[in-house]
Enzyme design. Sequence first.
Site, PDB file in Angstrom:
ATOM      1  N   ASP A 102       7.175   6.870   5.109  1.00 47.37           N
ATOM      2  CA  ASP A 102       7.115   6.868   6.568  1.00 47.37           C
ATOM      3  C   ASP A 102       6.262   7.996   7.137  1.00 47.37           C
ATOM      4  O   ASP A 102       5.675   7.859   8.199  1.00 47.37           O
ATOM      5  CB  ASP A 102       8.528   6.943   7.147  1.00 47.37           C
ATOM      6  CG  ASP A 102       9.367   8.054   6.498  1.00 47.37           C
ATOM      7  OD1 ASP A 102       8.907   8.652   5.506  1.00 47.37           O
ATOM      8  OD2 ASP A 102      10.487   8.300   6.975  1.00 47.37           O
ATOM      9  N   HIS A 103       6.196   9.107   6.432  1.00 46.75           N
ATOM     10  CA  HIS A 103       5.493  10.274   6.954  1.00 46.75           C
ATOM     11  C   HIS A 103       5.287  11.290   5.832  1.00 46.75           C
ATOM     12  O   HIS A 103       5.790  11.118   4.717  1.00 46.75           O
ATOM     13  CB  HIS A 103       6.273  10.924   8.097  1.00 46.75           C
ATOM     14  CG  HIS A 103       7.686  11.286   7.724  1.00 46.75           C
ATOM     15  ND1 HIS A 103       8.007  12.322   6.888  1.00 46.75           N
ATOM     16  CD2 HIS A 103       8.871  10.719   8.067  1.00 46.75           C
ATOM     17  CE1 HIS A 103       9.314  12.404   6.741  1.00 46.75           C
ATOM     18  NE2 HIS A 103       9.873  11.421   7.438  1.00 46.75           N
TER      19      HIS A 103
ATOM     20  N   HIS B 188       8.379  17.364   9.926  1.00 42.77           N
ATOM     21  CA  HIS B 188       7.449  16.273  10.259  1.00 42.77           C
ATOM     22  C   HIS B 188       7.751  15.821  11.673  1.00 42.77           C
ATOM     23  O   HIS B 188       8.757  16.235  12.268  1.00 42.77           O
ATOM     24  CB  HIS B 188       7.609  15.115   9.272  1.00 42.77           C
ATOM     25  CG  HIS B 188       9.004  14.572   9.227  1.00 42.77           C
ATOM     26  ND1 HIS B 188       9.455  13.581  10.067  1.00 42.77           N
ATOM     27  CD2 HIS B 188      10.071  14.917   8.446  1.00 42.77           C
ATOM     28  CE1 HIS B 188      10.728  13.313   9.803  1.00 42.77           C
ATOM     29  NE2 HIS B 188      11.130  14.121   8.824  1.00 42.77           N
TER      30      HIS B 188
ATOM     31  N   HIS C 129      12.552  19.279   3.636  1.00 43.85           N
ATOM     32  CA  HIS C 129      13.087  20.017   4.785  1.00 43.85           C
ATOM     33  C   HIS C 129      13.710  21.345   4.354  1.00 43.85           C
ATOM     34  O   HIS C 129      13.491  22.382   4.978  1.00 43.85           O
ATOM     35  CB  HIS C 129      14.152  19.183   5.503  1.00 43.85           C
ATOM     36  CG  HIS C 129      13.608  18.123   6.399  1.00 43.85           C
ATOM     37  ND1 HIS C 129      12.760  18.403   7.453  1.00 43.85           N
ATOM     38  CD2 HIS C 129      13.806  16.776   6.420  1.00 43.85           C
ATOM     39  CE1 HIS C 129      12.448  17.279   8.079  1.00 43.85           C
ATOM     40  NE2 HIS C 129      13.070  16.270   7.465  1.00 43.85           N
TER      41      HIS C 129
ATOM     42  N   ASP D 206      11.135   8.365   1.327  1.00 48.39           N
ATOM     43  CA  ASP D 206      11.042   9.056   2.616  1.00 48.39           C
ATOM     44  C   ASP D 206      10.366  10.418   2.460  1.00 48.39           C
ATOM     45  O   ASP D 206      10.709  11.210   1.588  1.00 48.39           O
ATOM     46  CB  ASP D 206      12.458   9.237   3.178  1.00 48.39           C
ATOM     47  CG  ASP D 206      12.469   9.654   4.637  1.00 48.39           C
ATOM     48  OD1 ASP D 206      11.508  10.280   5.097  1.00 48.39           O
ATOM     49  OD2 ASP D 206      13.463   9.348   5.323  1.00 48.39           O
TER      50      ASP D 206
ATOM     51  N   ASP E 223      12.151  13.648   1.277  1.00 51.57           N
ATOM     52  CA  ASP E 223      12.262  14.195   2.627  1.00 51.57           C
ATOM     53  C   ASP E 223      13.322  15.292   2.704  1.00 51.57           C
ATOM     54  O   ASP E 223      13.068  16.390   3.234  1.00 51.57           O
ATOM     55  CB  ASP E 223      12.608  13.060   3.599  1.00 51.57           C
ATOM     56  CG  ASP E 223      12.788  13.546   5.019  1.00 51.57           C
ATOM     57  OD1 ASP E 223      11.780  13.828   5.683  1.00 51.57           O
ATOM     58  OD2 ASP E 223      13.952  13.650   5.471  1.00 51.57           O
TER      59      ASP E 223
ATOM     60  N   THR F  75      11.283   9.272  10.874  1.00 46.80           N
ATOM     61  CA  THR F  75      11.740   8.304   9.874  1.00 46.80           C
ATOM     62  C   THR F  75      12.028   6.926  10.434  1.00 46.80           C
ATOM     63  O   THR F  75      11.440   5.929  10.000  1.00 46.80           O
ATOM     64  CB  THR F  75      12.992   8.851   9.160  1.00 46.80           C
ATOM     65  OG1 THR F  75      12.632  10.028   8.443  1.00 46.80           O
ATOM     66  CG2 THR F  75      13.555   7.827   8.181  1.00 46.80           C
TER      67      THR F  75
END
Length: 487
Positions: A246-247, A350, A203, A38, A199, A76
């Site tokens: 996912d991103h 994101h 963050h 992720d 991920d 996500t």
Amino acid sequence: MYLFSMKSAVQSFILFIFCIFLSCSAKNTNRVLLISFDGFRWDYIHRANNLTNFHRMISDGGWAVKGIKNTFLTKTLPNHYTIATGLYEESHGIVGNIMYDPVLNSTFHGWLDKDARDSRWWDNGGEPIWVTNQKQDTQHRSGVLAWPGGLAVVKGVLAYRTESAFDGLTKKERVDKIIEWFTDEYPINLGLYYEEEPDHTGHLFGPDSKEVLSMIFELDSLLGYFFDKLEDNDLLKTTNIILTSDHGMTSTPLDAEHKINLDDYVRVDSYSITSKNPVAGIDIIPASKELEDEVFKNLSRIPHAHVYRTKDIPRQYHYGNNRRIPMIIVEPEEHYWISFNGSAGVLGEHGYNNSLASMHPFFIAMGPDFKPGAKVDTFNNVDIYPLMCTLLGLKPAPNNGSLDVVSQLLIDREGSDSTTFGAYILILLLIALVGGLFSVAACQVHRQHKRQLRSISSFSLLHSFRYSKSDRMPLMSDSSEEEFGDS
């Protein structure tokens, strides 16, 4: 006896050829393992030169050099379900990590276990790959580990093996679990594995932080652990591994300049917010055209942001045609973030426009069906679903994807098909040749057998003739004639 032996040999040969024929025409039996890290931005693999296992995949397989383009919102749950179904978010219905459905009159919180299992949210037309896999072949079994949507029944099908994202397992324990599924008495042929890093770290510390770099090395080590476990169980050479995300992630400075405070533009009690940072989804509940117009007008004054009503969302977003999409979308420019009712921000975020390179995830794949060293610039993440269907020998459900670009990473299937067709012709010619030889041999044996019978018959007649002239017993009439002659 000779004829019988020859016939047996020919039958055995034909049976052998038939087995080869079946082997050539059999479906691809290679497994597929889909792994998602992720929030792994496309350029993270360039952050260091000694990411051994990531670089091994690139060398031994194929990759998208500039990453892949995901779907809007770049969040996500929506993008993981897009990867699984090959559909845009407006088509599969997971339009946010949090979303409101006016028909259900309920709000979805995707990280709650009850909503993760509730088919009303997930079964809305899209068919995830684990369902396609099990629907089309009774010998196929799917295993879904922590992948969004994998706990819900879709189209009446639940994955054969499932594991929740809330299982409390460590990263390596999750790897052990999915390897166990691949080696079970009734093994899976398709596995999906989700990992929430980098991920979470991105963050907290931002995408350019040393903490993210450290996590990338940790994930490289985890990938090596995957390889070791696959190899230890004789799975590596027969498993197509797809590694993606996912991103991406971008930095979001916490200073006042980059903060967009919705409270400065609209009353807190005038709206309900569903989709949050960085893109805000605004609903007016209960619906009021007058209040909607007022809120939209006030939000449109925000600098560094685009504000859309649902009907005006640009078509290229593929995000306007679903009842769960909020009435109003506030889309900040990159690096800007939204605060409401005193909410705080984070250093990495994101969800921004999917045309931004910083939002794009990576893609690498290796295995028996991927060309070593193959590469393409980029493609869309909706293309991953039809790619997996191709690898598994499945007919894709309706989807928005295409094989036009991603097929360039695969071995030459047309050449392989031509080779297989040539093998079919060769096998048929061999069978015809052997059949013809057998027929000729059978005729020769039959003629030889007839000549032997004729010889035996002639010999028997000649022997019978000789016996009748010299060796027959005297008759009474013969002796009587001699007696009457003497008298």
